[in-house]
Design a protein around this motif. Structure first.
Motif, PDB file in Angstrom:
ATOM      1  N   VAL A 238       0.860  -1.215  -0.039  1.00  0.00           N
ATOM      2  CA  VAL A 238       0.089   0.046  -0.026  1.00  0.00           C
ATOM      3  C   VAL A 238       0.914   1.094   0.042  1.00  0.00           C
ATOM      4  CG1 VAL A 238      -1.785   1.223   1.054  1.00  0.00           C
ATOM      5  CG2 VAL A 238      -1.875  -1.230   1.287  1.00  0.00           C
ATOM      6  N   ASP A 239       0.749   2.190  -0.797  1.00  0.00           N
ATOM      7  CA  ASP A 239       1.076   3.386  -0.881  1.00  0.00           C
ATOM      8  C   ASP A 239       0.239   4.627  -0.145  1.00  0.00           C
ATOM      9  OD1 ASP A 239       3.539   2.354  -1.882  1.00  0.00           O
ATOM     10  OD2 ASP A 239       2.818   2.964  -4.115  1.00  0.00           O
ATOM     11  N   VAL A 240       0.763   5.184   0.689  1.00  0.00           N
ATOM     12  CA  VAL A 240      -0.027   6.173   1.251  1.00  0.00           C
ATOM     13  C   VAL A 240       0.492   7.430   1.395  1.00  0.00           C
ATOM     14  CG1 VAL A 240       0.200   5.330   3.483  1.00  0.00           C
ATOM     15  CG2 VAL A 240      -1.957   6.653   2.922  1.00  0.00           C
ATOM     16  N   SER A 241      -0.140   8.667   1.340  1.00  0.00           N
ATOM     17  CA  SER A 241       0.761   9.980   1.352  1.00  0.00           C
ATOM     18  C   SER A 241       0.707  10.307   2.900  1.00  0.00           C
ATOM     19  CB  SER A 241      -0.142  10.973   0.570  1.00  0.00           C
ATOM     20  OG  SER A 241       0.494  12.456   0.876  1.00  0.00           O
ATOM     21  N   GLU A 242       1.863  10.866   3.207  1.00  0.00           N
ATOM     22  CA  GLU A 242       1.791  11.254   4.723  1.00  0.00           C
ATOM     23  C   GLU A 242       0.902  12.369   5.041  1.00  0.00           C
ATOM     24  OE1 GLU A 242       5.307  13.222   5.930  1.00  0.00           O
ATOM     25  OE2 GLU A 242       5.636  14.047   4.069  1.00  0.00           O
ATOM     26  N   ASN A 243       0.230  13.011   4.328  1.00  0.00           N
ATOM     27  CA  ASN A 243      -0.684  13.976   4.665  1.00  0.00           C
ATOM     28  C   ASN A 243      -2.142  13.473   4.421  1.00  0.00           C
ATOM     29  OD1 ASN A 243      -0.872  14.070   1.988  1.00  0.00           O
ATOM     30  ND2 ASN A 243      -0.760  16.051   1.493  1.00  0.00           N
ATOM     31  N   VAL A 244      -2.349  12.391   4.478  1.00  0.00           N
ATOM     32  CA  VAL A 244      -3.641  12.048   4.240  1.00  0.00           C
ATOM     33  C   VAL A 244      -4.423  12.130   5.405  1.00  0.00           C
ATOM     34  CG1 VAL A 244      -3.121   9.599   5.075  1.00  0.00           C
ATOM     35  CG2 VAL A 244      -5.134   9.864   3.602  1.00  0.00           C
ATOM     36  N   ASP A 245      -5.800  12.353   5.428  1.00  0.00           N
ATOM     37  CA  ASP A 245      -6.618  12.670   6.389  1.00  0.00           C
ATOM     38  C   ASP A 245      -6.742  11.454   7.412  1.00  0.00           C
ATOM     39  OD1 ASP A 245      -6.899  15.092   5.612  1.00  0.00           O
ATOM     40  OD2 ASP A 245      -8.781  14.647   4.297  1.00  0.00           O
TER      41      ASP A 245
ATOM     42  N   GLY B 257      -8.752   8.761   9.302  1.00  0.00           N
ATOM     43  CA  GLY B 257      -9.989   8.068   8.977  1.00  0.00           C
ATOM     44  C   GLY B 257     -10.154   7.616   7.470  1.00  0.00           C
ATOM     45  N   THR B 258      -9.042   7.949   6.539  1.00  0.00           N
ATOM     46  CA  THR B 258      -9.018   7.688   5.223  1.00  0.00           C
ATOM     47  C   THR B 258      -8.578   6.113   5.031  1.00  0.00           C
ATOM     48  OG1 THR B 258      -8.374   9.600   4.507  1.00  0.00           O
ATOM     49  CG2 THR B 258      -8.070   8.132   2.808  1.00  0.00           C
ATOM     50  N   THR B 259      -9.521   5.479   4.196  1.00  0.00           N
ATOM     51  CA  THR B 259      -9.501   4.051   3.802  1.00  0.00           C
ATOM     52  C   THR B 259      -8.293   3.869   2.870  1.00  0.00           C
ATOM     53  OG1 THR B 259     -11.928   3.516   4.350  1.00  0.00           O
ATOM     54  CG2 THR B 259     -10.567   1.897   2.898  1.00  0.00           C
ATOM     55  N   ILE B 260      -7.187   3.274   3.206  1.00  0.00           N
ATOM     56  CA  ILE B 260      -6.369   2.876   2.365  1.00  0.00           C
ATOM     57  C   ILE B 260      -6.048   1.707   1.745  1.00  0.00           C
ATOM     58  CG2 ILE B 260      -4.784   4.705   3.556  1.00  0.00           C
ATOM     59  CD1 ILE B 260      -3.229   2.450   4.892  1.00  0.00           C
ATOM     60  N   GLN B 261      -6.832   0.575   2.246  1.00  0.00           N
ATOM     61  CA  GLN B 261      -6.904  -0.616   1.550  1.00  0.00           C
ATOM     62  C   GLN B 261      -8.054  -1.502   2.296  1.00  0.00           C
ATOM     63  OE1 GLN B 261      -4.834  -1.820  -0.726  1.00  0.00           O
ATOM     64  NE2 GLN B 261      -6.109  -3.721  -0.757  1.00  0.00           N
ATOM     65  N   ILE B 262      -8.693  -2.071   1.535  1.00  0.00           N
ATOM     66  CA  ILE B 262      -9.771  -3.263   2.092  1.00  0.00           C
ATOM     67  C   ILE B 262      -8.952  -4.417   1.750  1.00  0.00           C
ATOM     68  CG2 ILE B 262     -11.845  -4.148   1.554  1.00  0.00           C
ATOM     69  CD1 ILE B 262     -12.933  -1.446   0.761  1.00  0.00           C
ATOM     70  N   VAL B 263      -9.063  -5.204   2.909  1.00  0.00           N
ATOM     71  CA  VAL B 263      -8.749  -6.763   3.037  1.00  0.00           C
ATOM     72  C   VAL B 263      -9.514  -7.577   3.195  1.00  0.00           C
ATOM     73  CG1 VAL B 263      -6.329  -6.058   3.789  1.00  0.00           C
ATOM     74  CG2 VAL B 263      -8.247  -6.560   5.312  1.00  0.00           C
ATOM     75  N   ALA B 264      -9.633  -8.814   2.681  1.00  0.00           N
ATOM     76  CA  ALA B 264     -10.799  -9.638   2.826  1.00  0.00           C
ATOM     77  C   ALA B 264     -10.295 -10.935   2.988  1.00  0.00           C
ATOM     78  CB  ALA B 264     -11.742  -9.493   1.366  1.00  0.00           C
ATOM     79  N   ALA B 265     -11.114 -11.649   4.103  1.00  0.00           N
ATOM     80  CA  ALA B 265     -10.648 -13.045   4.423  1.00  0.00           C
ATOM     81  C   ALA B 265     -11.915 -13.840   4.686  1.00  0.00           C
ATOM     82  CB  ALA B 265      -9.823 -13.107   5.441  1.00  0.00           C
ATOM     83  N   LYS B 266     -11.799 -15.294   4.505  1.00  0.00           N
ATOM     84  CA  LYS B 266     -13.032 -15.865   4.579  1.00  0.00           C
ATOM     85  C   LYS B 266     -12.800 -17.071   5.327  1.00  0.00           C
ATOM     86  CE  LYS B 266     -12.752 -18.033   0.051  1.00  0.00           C
ATOM     87  NZ  LYS B 266     -13.434 -18.443  -1.257  1.00  0.00           N
ATOM     88  N   ASP B 267     -13.624 -17.928   5.955  1.00  0.00           N
ATOM     89  CA  ASP B 267     -13.505 -19.150   6.650  1.00  0.00           C
ATOM     90  C   ASP B 267     -13.389 -20.433   5.495  1.00  0.00           C
ATOM     91  OD1 ASP B 267     -12.918 -21.191   8.352  1.00  0.00           O
ATOM     92  OD2 ASP B 267     -15.205 -20.937   9.432  1.00  0.00           O
ATOM     93  N   PRO B 268     -12.287 -20.861   5.521  1.00  0.00           N
ATOM     94  CA  PRO B 268     -12.112 -22.340   4.573  1.00  0.00           C
ATOM     95  C   PRO B 268     -13.232 -23.144   5.036  1.00  0.00           C
ATOM     96  CG  PRO B 268     -10.257 -22.243   5.670  1.00  0.00           C
ATOM     97  CD  PRO B 268     -11.079 -21.092   6.126  1.00  0.00           C
ATOM     98  N   ASP B 269     -13.688 -23.451   6.206  1.00  0.00           N
ATOM     99  CA  ASP B 269     -14.544 -24.398   6.602  1.00  0.00           C
ATOM    100  C   ASP B 269     -15.801 -24.278   5.916  1.00  0.00           C
ATOM    101  OD1 ASP B 269     -12.433 -25.073   8.456  1.00  0.00           O
ATOM    102  OD2 ASP B 269     -13.089 -23.933   9.816  1.00  0.00           O
ATOM    103  N   ALA B 270     -16.422 -25.468   5.918  1.00  0.00           N
ATOM    104  CA  ALA B 270     -17.915 -25.580   5.557  1.00  0.00           C
ATOM    105  C   ALA B 270     -18.848 -24.723   5.982  1.00  0.00           C
ATOM    106  CB  ALA B 270     -18.236 -27.199   5.354  1.00  0.00           C
ATOM    107  N   LYS B 271     -18.571 -24.390   7.366  1.00  0.00           N
ATOM    108  CA  LYS B 271     -19.441 -23.507   7.997  1.00  0.00           C
ATOM    109  C   LYS B 271     -19.576 -22.002   7.629  1.00  0.00           C
ATOM    110  CE  LYS B 271     -19.613 -26.378  12.203  1.00  0.00           C
ATOM    111  NZ  LYS B 271     -19.099 -26.289  13.689  1.00  0.00           N
ATOM    112  N   ASN B 272     -18.296 -21.833   7.053  1.00  0.00           N
ATOM    113  CA  ASN B 272     -18.182 -20.446   6.524  1.00  0.00           C
ATOM    114  C   ASN B 272     -18.456 -19.358   7.641  1.00  0.00           C
ATOM    115  OD1 ASN B 272     -17.453 -18.675   4.803  1.00  0.00           O
ATOM    116  ND2 ASN B 272     -19.023 -18.525   3.457  1.00  0.00           N
TER     117      ASN B 272
END
Length: 790
Positions: A389-396, A398-413
Motif C-alpha cells: 500500500v502506498d499512502v501519502s503522509e498528509n492523508v486525513d 480515517g481515510t481508507t487506504i486498503q480493503i482486506v478480505a478473508a473468509k473461513d475455509p471451513d464448510a460452516k463459513n
C-alpha cells in the motif's frame, strides 16, 4: 632614385623608397643608406635594369592606434619631384580615402581610422605620381601592401564551454577526464600573443590541467561519490605564454563522479522475528529482509541466499528486483506439531563487484531470521498473501487506504472479524473496520519519522476466536513537502571593522527533512523588509548554500557592534515552504594582519554636535521635567501648611541663642516661635491618639493648667505638654533647643530689650517694631524678668 629613367617600368623607384622607409623603421643606419644612394648616383648603369621580384613593397603599421594625430604609415617619392610642388601624389585601392590618406605634395601616407588586424590583416593600394598642372602621369601606377601588425588585444576564449564531463569515483591520480580548448584571435605567427597556457583556478586539489594541452585529470585518489558527487572546476587560458601582462579567459567544467561498486551492503537489523501459520500455502510469503547499499544502479543490485540454519529445506529466499529486498517464502508444507520454529541465516551480496575494490572487504552481509510456525485450525484465509500500500503522509485521519478480505475455509463459513496485530503497529497508526476489513489511518503519518509500516491484519472467526488468519501489509508512506528548510546550525560570525565591500562573511547551509523526487534545492534570500540592507547582501550559490557579503567598506564597533541579518530559506517543494533564520554578526576590532583583537562594544559617547531637531527635543524634555518638579513642590507646600493658624494670629518671632555676651540679633540662627506656641489652639486636658510623648517625665509632672511664670524653663515644659496633648496639632514633632541660664546667671541679663547703648547704630526698639502682637504675648506670660532669654 636620383634618376627616374633608370628605374624599372613597374615603379621600382617607389619600391626603393619603401625599402628606405622600411629600413629606417627597422633601424638600418642612415650612413649605410647614404652610401647606397651615392653608389647608385656615381656608378653608371651600363644596361637598363630589369624588373626584379622585390619584397620591400610593403608597409607595416601597428593596429589599435588611438592617438589624436593621424598615424604615419610611410612615404612615397618620385625622382622627378624637385620639391617645388609640381608633382601630385594620389592613392587608390582598399581603404584609400577612408582608412588611409596621402599628402598629395609630400607623398606622406597616414592612417586616419583605428586599424584592427582581426578584422583585416592587410590592405592593397595603388599609388601614382601626376603632373599637378596637366594631370598627366609622371610614372606608371604602382601597387603596394600595407600590413597590419598584431598587438595582444584579444583574450583567449573557450568556444565550446561550459563543459560537462564525468569520471568514475575512486579513479587513480592522472585519470584523463576531458580536454578543453581556447582560441586566441591574435596573430599566432607574430610573437606570443596567441600562445595559450592553461591553469586551474577552482577545483584543486581534486583536479589538475595540462598547461599546454588543456587535458583535465584527477589529482586525488579515493574521491568518493557518496561523500560528494558534483564538482565545479574553473579553467583559465592565458596568452603571452602565461607571462605577466597576458590576457586571460575562463570556462567552467562541471564534473560528475560516476558510481562504482565500492560500498558493501549492510543489514540494518541483525535479527528478524517472523510468524507464519502452519496452513500457509507453498510459495506464500513469510516476510522480507533488506540490505542497504549506498551505491546506485547496477552497483546496488542485491542477491539474497540462505547460507545456514535449520530451515533451508522448508523455506526459500528470492530477490525482488524492484525493491531489492529478500522475500522469504515457504518451500514445503509446514506442520506445527512436527516443528514450530526455524532459524535462517540469510546473506545479502552484490553480484557485480569490481576487482580493484576487493581490498575494501567482503561485499556481503548476513542477518538471522527466526520464524515461528503458528498452530491453526482452519483459520480464515485472506484473498491475497500480502498487500503493498502506498499512502501519502498528509492523508486525513480515517481515510481508507486498503480493503482486506478473508473468509473461513471451513464448510460452516463462519463470519470473520478483522483486527490489527498491535505488536506490528505499536504506534497505533492504523485501524481496521471489524466487519468490512477497511484499513484506515488512525493517526497522522510522518514519513520523516517512519517511512515504512509493516503491520499484520488478523481475521478471526466469530464462532471460534481461536481460528485466526493473518496477512502482512507493507505500507509505504509517500513524501509530501511538509517540512520547511532550516539552518543546519545557529550561525554567529565575526568580522573586522576594516572589512572591504564584497568580502565574504559567512557561508550558509540549510537542511530539509523532506525528500522530493527531483532532489533537494534550497534557495536563500533576504526578506522584503531587509532586502535593502545597506551593510550586507546575500548571494545564492544555487548549490544549497549561500554567501553573506559586505555591501560597504568599513564598520564602526562604537556605532553598532552586532548585526542580526534575517535570512529567508525556501525549498522547491509543492507548495514551497520557507523559514526565516537569523545570522548574528559581531563587529570586532582587528590588527593589521586581520586577527581579531576585541569584539566588545566601546563605551558609548555622546556626539559632539547635535542637529537642531535633537536640541529642540532635549530642551522640550527638560521643560516638561521642570514643570513637573514645580507642580510636585507646589502640592507638597500646600500639604505642609498648618491648618490651625489664622492669618491674624500667625506671629513669627525669632529666638536668638546667645553663647556669649553681646551679639544680640546679629546672630544668624533663627527660630520660628509659631512651632512652640499657638494661642488659639491651646486645648487643656486633650490627649493625642496618633503618638506618645517621647519625654514622659516632663508631661507627667506638668499640671493640666499651666501657670507660666517668669521662668522660661516652666514655659518650655508647658509648651511641650500642650504639644503632647494637642489632638489638633500636625502629626510630627519639633525639637527646639533653648540655652536657658537660670536666675543666677553670672552673665546677668543678656537681653537687648533694655539696652540703652547709644554708641551703636543698631536699633533695639523691638517693642515698637513688633507692635501689638508682642505686647499681647508679654502681658499673657508676664515677661518682665531682665534675665529672660526671650
Amino acid at each position: 632614385m636620383r634618376h627616374l629613367k633608370n628605374c624599372a617600368q613597374q615603379g621600382l623607384c617607389i619600391y626603393y623608397m619603401v625599402l628606405l622607409d622600411f629600413a629606417a623603421g627597422f633601424g638600418i643606419p642612415g650612413q649605410l643608406m647614404k652610401q647606397m644612394d651615392v653608389k647608385s648616383e656615381n656608378k653608371p648603369l651600363p644596361h637598363p635594369r630589369t624588373k626584379r621580384s622585390w619584397v620591400w613593397n610593403q608597409f607595416f603599421v601597428l593596429e589599435e592606434y588611438r592617438g589624436t594625430d593621424p598615424l604615419y604609415v610611410g612615404k612615397l617619392h618620385s625622382d622627378m619631384d624637385e620639391g617645388d610642388g609640381s608633382i601630385k601624389y594620389i592613392l587608390n585601392g582598399e581603404g584609400a580615402g577612408t582608412m588611409f590618406t596621402i599628402d598629395d605634395t609630400t607623398g606622406d601616407i597616414h592612417a586616419i581610422q583605428p586599424l584592427d588586424r582581426e578584422e583585416r590583416a592587410q590592405y592593397t593600394l595603388k599609388a601614382q605620381a601626376l603632373d599637378r598642372r596637366t594631370s598627366n602621369p609622371m610614372e606608371p601606377e604602382s601597387q603596394f601592401i600595407i600590413k597590419i601588425q598584431d598587438i595582444n588585444d584579444n583574450e583567449p576564449k573557450f568556444l565550446d564551454g561550459p563543459y560537462t564531463a564525468s569520471v568514475p569515483e575512486m579513479s587513480p591520480v592522472g585519470t584523463s577526464i576531458i580536454q578543453v580548448s581556447a582560441t586566441d584571435a591574435d596573430d599566432p605567427t607574430y610573437g606570443s600573443s596567441a600562445r595559450v597556457v592553461y591553469s586551474i583556478l577552482q577545483g584543486q586539489p581534486y583536479f589538475s590541467v595540462d598547461s599546454k594541452t588543456g587535458i583535465i585529470r584527477t589529482a586525488l585518489t579515493n574521491m568518493d561519490r557518496e561523500a560528494r558527487e558534483y564538482y565545479e572546476v574553473i579553467i583559465q587560458a592565458k596568452d603571452m605564454g602565461g607571462q605577466q601582462g597576458g590576457l586571460a579567459g575562463t570556462s567552467t567544467v562541471n564534473i560528475t563522479l560516476s558510481d562504482v561498486n565500492d560500498n558493501p551492503p549492510r543489514f540494518p537489523q541483525k535479527h528478524y522475528q517472523m510468524n507464519v501459520l502452519e496452513s500457509a500455502p507453498i510459495n506464500s510469503t513469510v516476510g522480507r529482509v533488506l540490505a542497504m547499499d549506498q551505491d546506485e544502479g547496477i552497483n546496488a543490485e542485491m542477491k539474497y541466499t540462505i547460507i545456514d540454519g535449520d530451515g533451508p529445506d522448508m523455506f526459500n529466499v528470492t530477490t525482488d528486483a524492484t525493491y531489492q529486498v529478500g522475500v522469504i517464502t515457504i518451500k514445503k508444507p509446514l506442520d506445527f506439531e512436527s516443528k514450530n520454529s526455524y532459524t535462517l541465516k540469510i546473506e545479502g551480496s552484490n553480484p557485480h563487484i569490481e576487482v580493484r575494490f576487493f581490498n575494501l572487504g567482503p561485499f556481503r552481509d548476513t542477518t538471522t531470521v527466526h520464524i515461528t510456525v503458528e498452530d491453526v485450525d482452519e483459520p480464515p484465509v485472506f484473498e491475497s498473501s500480502h498487500y503493498f500500500v502506498d499512502v501519502s503522509e498528509n492523508v486525513d485521519i480515517g481515510t481508507t487506504i486498503q480493503i482486506v478480505a478473508a473468509k473461513d475455509p471451513d464448510a460452516k463459513n463462519n463470519s470473520v472479524r478483522y483486527s490489527i496485530d498491535r505488536n506490528s503497529d505499536p504506534g497505533r497508526y492504523f485501524y481496521v473496520d471489524i466487519t468490512t476489513g477497511a484499513l484506515m489511518t488512525a493517526r497522522p503519518l510522518d514519513r520523516e519519522e517512519l517511512a515504512w509500516h509493516n503491520i499484520t491484519i488478523l481475521a478471526m472467526e466469530m464462532n471460534n476466536p481461536a481460528q485466526i488468519g493473518s496477512v502482512p501489509v507493507m505500507i509505504k508512506v509517500l513524501d509530501v513537502n511538509d517540512n520547511a528548510p532550516v539552518f543546519t546550525k545557529f550561525y554567529e560570525t565575526f568580522m573586522c571593522e576594516n572589512a572591504k565591500a564584497g568580502q565574504l562573511i559567512q557561508t550558509l547551509s540549510a537542511i530539509d527533512q523532506d525528500d522530493p523526487q527531483e532532489g533537494q534545492h534550497i534557495s536563500y534570500s533576504l526578506p522584503p523588509e531587509g532586502a535593502n540592507n545597506p551593510n550586507f547582501t546575500l548571494r545564492d550559490n544555487q548549490d544549497n548554500t549561500a554567501w553573506i557579503l559586505t555591501r560597504k567598506s568599513g564598520f564602526k564597533q562604537s556605532e553598532q557592534s552586532t548585526f542580526h541579518i534575517p535570512i529567508l530559506v525556501v525549498d522547491n517543494g509543492r507548495p514551497t515552504l520557507s523559514s526565516t533564520g537569523t545570522l548574528t554578526i559581531q563587529v570586532c576590532s582587528c590588527d593589521e594582519d586581520g586577527d581579531i583583537m576585541s569584539c566588545s562594544a566601546e563605551p558609548y559617547t555622546l556626539p559632539i554636535s547635535l542637529s537642531r531637531g535633537a536640541l529642540i527635543a532635549i530642551l522640550a524634555c527638560i521643560f516638561v521635567l521642570l514643570v513637573l518638579v514645580l507642580l510636585i513642590l507646589s502640592m507638597r507646600r500646600h500639604r505642609k501648611q498648618p491648618y490651625t493658624i489664622d492669618e491674624e494670629d500667625n506671629v513669627h518671632e525669632n529666638i536668638v541663642r546667645y553663647d556669649d555676651e553681646g551679639g544680640g540679633e546679629e546672630d544668624t540662627e533663627a527660630f520660628d516661635i509659631a512651632a512652640l506656641w499657638n494661642p488659639r489652639e491651646v486645648h487643656v486636658g486633650k490627649s493625642r491618639q496618633d503618638m506618645q510623648p517621647e519625654i514622659e517625665s516632663l508631661s507627667r509632672y506638668v499640671p493640666q493648667t499651666c501657670m507660666v511664670d517668669n521662668n522660661v524653663h516652666s514655659y518650655m515644659l508647658a509648651k511641650l505638654f500642650e504639644a503632647d496633648t494637642d489632638i489638633c496639632a500636625p502629626p510630627f514633632d519639633s525639637l527646639q533647643t533653648y540655652m536657658f541660664e537660670g536666675e543666677g546667671s553670672v552673665a546677668q541679663s543678656l537681653s537687648s530689650l533694655q539696652s540703652l547703648s547709644t554708641d551703636s547704630d543698631q536699633s533695639y526698639d523691638y517693642l515698637t517694631d513688633w507692635g501689638p502682637r508682642f505686647k499681647k504675648l508679654a502681658e499673657m506670660y508676664g515677661t518682665k524678668d531682665s534675665n529672660s532669654s526671650l
